[in-house]
Design a protein around this motif. Sequence first.
Motif, mmCIF file in Angstrom:
data_model
loop_
_atom_site.group_PDB
_atom_site.id
_atom_site.type_symbol
_atom_site.label_atom_id
_atom_site.label_comp_id
_atom_site.label_asym_id
_atom_site.label_seq_id
_atom_site.Cartn_x
_atom_site.Cartn_y
_atom_site.Cartn_z
ATOM 1 N N MET A 1 0.852 -1.177 0.000
ATOM 2 C CA MET A 1 0.000 0.000 0.000
ATOM 3 C C MET A 1 0.892 1.233 0.000
ATOM 4 O O MET A 1 1.863 1.302 0.728
ATOM 5 C CB MET A 1 -0.885 -0.024 1.238
ATOM 6 N N LEU A 2 0.585 2.177 -0.807
ATOM 7 C CA LEU A 2 1.369 3.392 -0.899
ATOM 8 C C LEU A 2 0.879 4.423 0.096
ATOM 9 O O LEU A 2 -0.282 4.449 0.468
ATOM 10 C CB LEU A 2 1.287 3.964 -2.318
ATOM 11 N N SER A 3 1.796 5.287 0.521
ATOM 12 C CA SER A 3 1.433 6.301 1.493
ATOM 13 C C SER A 3 0.475 7.333 0.914
ATOM 14 O O SER A 3 -0.127 8.091 1.656
ATOM 15 C CB SER A 3 2.683 6.989 2.041
ATOM 16 N N SER A 4 0.324 7.373 -0.423
ATOM 17 C CA SER A 4 -0.623 8.321 -1.016
ATOM 18 C C SER A 4 -2.066 7.965 -0.650
ATOM 19 O O SER A 4 -2.947 8.803 -0.732
ATOM 20 C CB SER A 4 -0.452 8.365 -2.534
ATOM 21 N N ASN A 5 -2.311 6.720 -0.247
ATOM 22 C CA ASN A 5 -3.644 6.296 0.164
ATOM 23 C C ASN A 5 -3.900 6.573 1.640
ATOM 24 O O ASN A 5 -4.994 6.335 2.124
ATOM 25 C CB ASN A 5 -3.834 4.805 -0.098
ATOM 26 N N LEU A 6 -2.893 7.021 2.349
ATOM 27 C CA LEU A 6 -2.995 7.231 3.792
ATOM 28 C C LEU A 6 -3.072 8.717 4.115
ATOM 29 O O LEU A 6 -2.557 9.549 3.382
ATOM 30 C CB LEU A 6 -1.780 6.625 4.493
ATOM 31 N N ASN A 7 -3.709 9.004 5.249
ATOM 32 C CA ASN A 7 -3.812 10.382 5.725
ATOM 33 C C ASN A 7 -3.484 10.430 7.207
ATOM 34 O O ASN A 7 -3.703 9.453 7.930
ATOM 35 C CB ASN A 7 -5.240 10.915 5.541
ATOM 36 N N VAL A 8 -3.010 11.566 7.642
ATOM 37 C CA VAL A 8 -2.832 11.798 9.074
ATOM 38 C C VAL A 8 -4.217 11.792 9.709
ATOM 39 O O VAL A 8 -5.159 12.349 9.168
ATOM 40 C CB VAL A 8 -2.107 13.143 9.301
ATOM 41 N N GLY A 9 -4.351 11.114 10.840
ATOM 42 C CA GLY A 9 -5.640 11.015 11.511
ATOM 43 C C GLY A 9 -6.443 9.796 11.095
ATOM 44 O O GLY A 9 -7.544 9.582 11.589
ATOM 45 N N GLN A 10 -5.887 8.980 10.200
ATOM 46 C CA GLN A 10 -6.602 7.793 9.726
ATOM 47 C C GLN A 10 -6.502 6.670 10.751
ATOM 48 O O GLN A 10 -5.495 6.483 11.413
ATOM 49 C CB GLN A 10 -6.012 7.329 8.392
ATOM 50 N N LEU A 11 -7.580 5.928 10.872
ATOM 51 C CA LEU A 11 -7.670 4.814 11.813
ATOM 52 C C LEU A 11 -7.013 3.579 11.211
ATOM 53 O O LEU A 11 -7.280 3.237 10.051
ATOM 54 C CB LEU A 11 -9.133 4.523 12.133
ATOM 55 N N VAL A 12 -6.143 2.936 11.993
ATOM 56 C CA VAL A 12 -5.479 1.709 11.563
ATOM 57 C C VAL A 12 -5.490 0.703 12.708
ATOM 58 O O VAL A 12 -5.651 1.063 13.876
ATOM 59 C CB VAL A 12 -4.021 1.967 11.105
ATOM 60 N N VAL A 58 -5.648 -0.966 7.334
ATOM 61 C CA VAL A 58 -6.043 0.430 7.210
ATOM 62 C C VAL A 58 -7.551 0.508 7.005
ATOM 63 O O VAL A 58 -8.105 -0.152 6.136
ATOM 64 C CB VAL A 58 -5.308 1.100 6.027
ATOM 65 N N PHE A 59 -8.204 1.302 7.837
ATOM 66 C CA PHE A 59 -9.643 1.511 7.719
ATOM 67 C C PHE A 59 -9.904 2.753 6.863
ATOM 68 O O PHE A 59 -9.081 3.662 6.810
ATOM 69 C CB PHE A 59 -10.288 1.691 9.096
ATOM 70 N N ASN A 60 -11.045 2.786 6.248
ATOM 71 C CA ASN A 60 -11.416 3.901 5.395
ATOM 72 C C ASN A 60 -12.106 4.986 6.230
ATOM 73 O O ASN A 60 -13.190 5.441 5.891
ATOM 74 C CB ASN A 60 -12.330 3.412 4.260
ATOM 75 N N PHE A 61 -11.470 5.375 7.329
ATOM 76 C CA PHE A 61 -12.025 6.390 8.223
ATOM 77 C C PHE A 61 -10.909 7.321 8.664
ATOM 78 O O PHE A 61 -9.870 6.866 9.162
ATOM 79 C CB PHE A 61 -12.664 5.742 9.452
ATOM 80 N N VAL A 62 -11.122 8.604 8.480
ATOM 81 C CA VAL A 62 -10.181 9.625 8.946
ATOM 82 C C VAL A 62 -10.918 10.495 9.947
ATOM 83 O O VAL A 62 -11.961 11.066 9.633
ATOM 84 C CB VAL A 62 -9.652 10.480 7.772
ATOM 85 N N ASP A 63 -10.395 10.586 11.160
ATOM 86 C CA ASP A 63 -10.986 11.446 12.182
ATOM 87 C C ASP A 63 -10.569 12.884 11.877
ATOM 88 O O ASP A 63 -9.387 13.238 12.001
ATOM 89 C CB ASP A 63 -10.506 11.030 13.574
ATOM 90 N N GLU A 64 -11.519 13.687 11.463
ATOM 91 C CA GLU A 64 -11.226 15.053 11.009
ATOM 92 C C GLU A 64 -10.694 15.945 12.126
ATOM 93 O O GLU A 64 -9.856 16.812 11.879
ATOM 94 C CB GLU A 64 -12.455 15.683 10.361
ATOM 95 N N GLU A 65 -11.169 15.747 13.352
ATOM 96 C CA GLU A 65 -10.672 16.572 14.465
ATOM 97 C C GLU A 65 -9.203 16.291 14.738
ATOM 98 O O GLU A 65 -8.405 17.213 14.925
ATOM 99 C CB GLU A 65 -11.504 16.320 15.719
ATOM 100 N N LEU A 70 -3.427 17.898 14.061
ATOM 101 C CA LEU A 70 -2.073 17.497 13.694
ATOM 102 C C LEU A 70 -1.548 18.297 12.506
ATOM 103 O O LEU A 70 -0.368 18.631 12.451
ATOM 104 C CB LEU A 70 -2.027 15.998 13.391
ATOM 105 N N GLN A 71 -2.398 18.631 11.562
ATOM 106 C CA GLN A 71 -1.951 19.399 10.403
ATOM 107 C C GLN A 71 -1.658 20.849 10.751
ATOM 108 O O GLN A 71 -0.834 21.483 10.100
ATOM 109 C CB GLN A 71 -2.978 19.315 9.278
ATOM 110 N N LYS A 72 -2.339 21.386 11.763
ATOM 111 C CA LYS A 72 -2.064 22.755 12.205
ATOM 112 C C LYS A 72 -0.761 22.838 12.991
ATOM 113 O O LYS A 72 -0.299 23.923 13.296
ATOM 114 C CB LYS A 72 -3.198 23.262 13.102
ATOM 115 N N GLY A 73 -0.207 21.686 13.344
ATOM 116 C CA GLY A 73 1.010 21.677 14.150
ATOM 117 C C GLY A 73 0.716 21.599 15.633
ATOM 118 O O GLY A 73 1.632 21.550 16.445
ATOM 119 N N GLU A 74 -0.552 21.605 15.990
ATOM 120 C CA GLU A 74 -0.934 21.456 17.391
ATOM 121 C C GLU A 74 -0.976 19.974 17.721
ATOM 122 O O GLU A 74 -1.298 19.148 16.885
ATOM 123 C CB GLU A 74 -2.313 22.060 17.628
#
Length: 89
Positions: A1-12, A58-65, A70-74
Amino acid sequence: MLSSNLNVGQLVEASCGRDQGDLFFIVSIVDKDYVLISDGKHRKLDKPKLKKIKHLNVFNFVDEEVRTLLQKGEKPTDSFLRARLYKLK
């Protein structure tokens, strides 16, 4: 699986190792083979676990909060991660 399919905050879920069957959030993508994961309990945000992508379910769920923090650096707190994972179980 490539990292392009993954996101920060994704459930695994860990599929190998002593943490097999445990749920985590991806807190950082290192490269095409590795990510950093944390659950706020056994693997805290201060010391996330480096894990090979091929050893994760890898689950097809990303927790937006979690993702936006994490993307804001907080950094969300460990208790925040635990609470979000508890709601998903």
